[in-house]
Design a protein around this motif. Structure first.
Motif, mmCIF file in Angstrom:
data_model
loop_
_atom_site.group_PDB
_atom_site.id
_atom_site.type_symbol
_atom_site.label_atom_id
_atom_site.label_comp_id
_atom_site.label_asym_id
_atom_site.label_seq_id
_atom_site.Cartn_x
_atom_site.Cartn_y
_atom_site.Cartn_z
ATOM 1 N N PRO A 3 -5.856 39.718 34.580
ATOM 2 C CA PRO A 3 -5.671 41.077 34.049
ATOM 3 C C PRO A 3 -5.883 41.207 32.541
ATOM 4 N N GLU A 4 -5.703 40.148 31.783
ATOM 5 C CA GLU A 4 -5.919 40.214 30.334
ATOM 6 C C GLU A 4 -7.381 40.535 30.003
ATOM 7 N N LEU A 5 -8.298 40.196 30.896
ATOM 8 C CA LEU A 5 -9.710 40.526 30.665
ATOM 9 C C LEU A 5 -9.913 42.042 30.607
ATOM 10 N N ASN A 6 -9.095 42.787 31.355
ATOM 11 C CA ASN A 6 -9.210 44.249 31.371
ATOM 12 C C ASN A 6 -8.816 44.876 30.037
ATOM 13 N N LYS A 7 -8.096 44.133 29.211
ATOM 14 C CA LYS A 7 -7.621 44.667 27.938
ATOM 15 C C LYS A 7 -8.643 44.508 26.801
ATOM 16 N N LEU A 8 -9.726 43.788 27.049
ATOM 17 C CA LEU A 8 -10.733 43.585 26.006
ATOM 18 C C LEU A 8 -11.462 44.893 25.727
ATOM 19 N N SER A 9 -11.786 45.138 24.459
ATOM 20 C CA SER A 9 -12.454 46.388 24.085
ATOM 21 C C SER A 9 -13.859 46.477 24.667
#
Length: 84
Positions: free
Chosen positions: A46-52
């Motif tokens: 899920p942290e990948l979804n937070k990348l700009s």
């Protein structure tokens, strides 16, 4: 399928490469397009979804979400870069 990871994507996943199954043993849909791969990886990390932004390259060329991917393609995740 093997995915090459760079920068922060490598930090998020904890490795410089990631193997994605090309056949389903769990009943989950196997990614066939770049869009499906993004969804698959976003669900797993899920942290990948937070990348700009997050570019995907297939066989050394930037790929659009509609591009079909195969198990033998070279795939790389290219995170946002900063510099000065």
């Amino acid at each position: 399928m093997t995915i090459l990871l760079f920068g922060v994507t490598k930090d998020i996943v904890g490795s410089s490469t990631l193997s994605v199954p090309t056949t389903s043993v769990t009943g989950k849909k196997i990614p066939n397009t770049v869009r499906e791969l993004r969804q698959f990886l976003g669900d797993a990390y899920p942290e990948l979804n937070k990348l700009s932004s997050l570019a995907v390259a297939v066989n050394n060329a930037y790929a659009k979400d509609e591009q079909i991917i195969n198990s033998y393609d070279e795939i790389a995740l290219i995170p946002p870069v900063s510099g000065g």
